[in-house]
Design an enzyme around this catalytic site. Structure first.
Site, PDB file in Angstrom:
ATOM      1  N   ASP A 214       0.759  -1.215  -0.325  1.00 20.05           N
ATOM      2  CA  ASP A 214       0.615  -1.218   0.081  1.00 20.05           C
ATOM      3  C   ASP A 214       0.636   1.263   0.158  1.00 20.05           C
ATOM      4  O   ASP A 214       2.011   1.583   0.622  1.00 20.05           O
ATOM      5  CB  ASP A 214      -0.579   0.075   2.047  1.00 20.05           C
ATOM      6  CG  ASP A 214      -1.925   1.225   1.262  1.00 20.05           C
ATOM      7  OD1 ASP A 214      -1.726   2.032   0.331  1.00 20.05           O
ATOM      8  OD2 ASP A 214      -2.551   1.381   2.323  1.00 20.05           O
TER       9      ASP A 214
ATOM     10  N   ASP B 258      -2.998   2.678  -5.478  1.00 14.34           N
ATOM     11  CA  ASP B 258      -2.008   2.752  -4.695  1.00 14.34           C
ATOM     12  C   ASP B 258      -1.732   1.171  -3.690  1.00 14.34           C
ATOM     13  O   ASP B 258      -1.224   1.165  -2.752  1.00 14.34           O
ATOM     14  CB  ASP B 258      -2.160   3.760  -4.056  1.00 14.34           C
ATOM     15  CG  ASP B 258      -3.517   3.915  -2.763  1.00 14.34           C
ATOM     16  OD1 ASP B 258      -4.468   2.909  -2.923  1.00 14.34           O
ATOM     17  OD2 ASP B 258      -2.514   4.359  -1.378  1.00 14.34           O
ATOM     18  N   GLU B 259      -2.544   0.655  -4.265  1.00 20.34           N
ATOM     19  CA  GLU B 259      -2.607  -1.166  -3.315  1.00 20.34           C
ATOM     20  C   GLU B 259      -2.450  -2.605  -4.624  1.00 20.34           C
ATOM     21  O   GLU B 259      -2.917  -2.406  -5.678  1.00 20.34           O
ATOM     22  CB  GLU B 259      -3.952  -1.398  -2.572  1.00 20.34           C
ATOM     23  CG  GLU B 259      -3.891  -0.334  -1.642  1.00 20.34           C
ATOM     24  CD  GLU B 259      -5.439  -0.857  -0.457  1.00 20.34           C
ATOM     25  OE1 GLU B 259      -4.925  -1.890  -0.108  1.00 20.34           O
ATOM     26  OE2 GLU B 259      -5.909   0.157  -0.448  1.00 20.34           O
TER      27      GLU B 259
HETATM   28 MG   LIG Z   1      -1.943   4.426   0.428  1.00 19.50          MG
END
Ligand SMILES: [Mg+2]
Length: 465
Positions: free
Chosen positions: A20, A116-117
């Site tokens: 993350d 974003d992961e």
């Molecule tokens: Mg994040």
């Protein structure tokens, strides 16, 4: 896969890494502009400084108590030096592509979870024992760490370094390593920024679960937490005591998931990019730059949102059967502390209960499958008129679901309908080339501008990695 070399026994198993990116949008902005580094910045979703919320905040801002989802006026009240940056999704998507390309070097089992992961599945020699050299281990505050040269830890450390070397020093991530996706995601959330936490097995998972709140885990939101609280279940220790049949009778199929969650069990596989479910719903919403009860204005905005939804349905050759329309009321300043709990949202370090509970209403209606923006609007407008309490509104949204391939749409041989379809194709072609609303209905002239931005879960965007 297991094998022995003399007295040394190697056992291999697949482990999951959840990666993350930390304060992703803000980090990308700080990487792109050195003048922003070390400063509190907030990235907004809209192109206005007022009446919009923060998509993310830099760690410098978070230290002051600024949180994702806060309105700008709230954030500036607790952090007057906050620098507001307008989000640039193309910039963030290009960084996402770069880090996914790095991840791809380590495994072909890669699941893109959001902008974003990601989850990675890797094979690791997790246990290596010999009679003369017992492998050491120790317990940290949050988790159990095994001091062996594990492949997954080395991969995690190398990825962290490559992100800094190949994308930029401001780009950091938190990595969780565990035996399933649920626990890997939980491990990754335990230390931010730049964390690396391992939950090696179910025994340690239960120890971690017993230290956290119910909604600290992915899959339990405020509504489920509230229902569990109403049943007297306030933590995972109590949840484990509830029989599966009881949870299933209250939560249907989700009851079994809750039962498993409390025991650190998750059977969900890594879904690689090409195995991902097709999009299940399409929607747009708008926070209006002033509170309004002007019916013409609301009508124009809703029509525009429906036209955008129709355009995306047609681009995917889909039709929708269920139309869902919702709005949020304007908040008067006297209502804010009582209804929204904003005072609580300002307490730095507070983990939960920081969401603002705007009042509003919503409803959905099922119709014949359509991808026509005007048809969707007619239903949405009917819904809005039946649910609106005539107070001023600040936000309105539309989403369509129950999606079917286009051939389920009612076919018409009527010349007028065929003419409409031909015209719609020509309008789509022009708008897709020159931008949304280059060609639009005359009723929308002088209406509120609406800019389309991709959603952070990339639900309708296939990644080219
Ligand atoms: Mg994040």
């Amino acid at each position: 896969m297991n094998f022995k070399i003399k007295n040394l026994k190697f056992e291999f198993m697949n482990t999951i890494l959840h990666i993350d990116m930390n304060s992703f949008f803000a980090s990308v902005e700080q990487q792109a502009n050195p003048k922003l580094r070390g400063k509190p910045i907030g990235v907004t979703g809209g192109d206005r400084e007022t009446r919009t919320v923060l998509c993310t905040a830099s760690y410098e801002a978070k230290k002051m108590g600024v949180k994702t989802g806060m309105q700008i006026w709230e954030a500036k009240k607790i952090c007057p030096d906050l620098i507001i940056i307008q989000s640039n999704h193309d910039k963030y998507l290009s960084v996402t592509t770069k880090f996914l390309n790095i991840f791809k070097d380590y495994t072909d089992k890669l699941e893109v979870f959001s902008i974003d992961e990601a989850f990675l599945e890797v094979t690791s020699p997790v246990i290596a024992r010999s009679p003369w050299q017992p492998w050491q281990s120790h317990t940290t505050k949050d988790c159990f760490v095994v001091n062996t040269p594990r492949n997954d830890i080395m991969i995690a450390q190398e990825i962290k370094q490559r992100l800094k070397d190949e994308i930029g020093e401001c780009i950091t991530c938190s990595i969780g390593i565990s035996y399933n996706k649920l626990m890997a995601k939980l491990a990754g959330s335990l230390k931010k920024p730049d964390g690396l936490v391992i939950i090696p097995d179910q025994k340690e998972a239960i120890k971690v679960l017993d230290k956290i709140e119910l909604d600290d885990i992915c899959g339990i939101g405020p509504a489920t937490k509230k229902r569990l609280f109403n049943m007297g279940i306030t933590d995972f220790r109590t949840l484990r005591k509830v029989p599966k049949s009881c949870l299933v009778s209250s939560f249907k199929s989700y009851g079994e998931i809750l039962y498993n969650m409390a025991r650190g069990i998750d059977h969900s596989p890594i879904k690689t990019f090409f195995e991902k479910d097709e999009v299940k719903s399409i929607g747009h919403r708008l926070t209006i730059d002033h509170d309004t009860s002007d019916l013409l204005e609301i009508k124009q905005i809703l029509l525009k949102l429906c036209e955008l939804v129709g355009n995306r349905l047609r681009a995917k050759k889909l039709s929708a059967k269920t139309i869902h329309c919702w709005y949020r009321n304007a908040l008067s300043s006297s209502v804010i502390p009582a209804k929204a709990g904003i005072q609580n949202a300002w307490i730095p370090g507070q983990a939960r209960d920081d969401k603002i509970n705007f009042t509003g209403n919503n409803m959905q209606i099922t119709i014949l499958p359509t991808s026509d923006g005007l048809q969707i609007f007619k239903t949405a407008w009917e819904i809005f008129q039946s649910i609106w309490n005539e107070d001023k509104i600040r936000m309105i949204g539309i989403s369509v679901s129950n999606l079917k391939p286009d051939y389920f749409a009612t076919l018409s041989l009527l010349p007028e309908t065929r003419k409409q379809e031909t015209m719609q194709k020509a309008i789509d072609k022009i708008n897709n080339k020159y931008g949304d609303f280059t060609l639009q209905r005359a009723v929308l002239l002088k209406s509120t501008p609406i800019k389309r931005t991709p959603n952070p879960f990339l639900s309708d965007r296939r990644f080219k990695i």
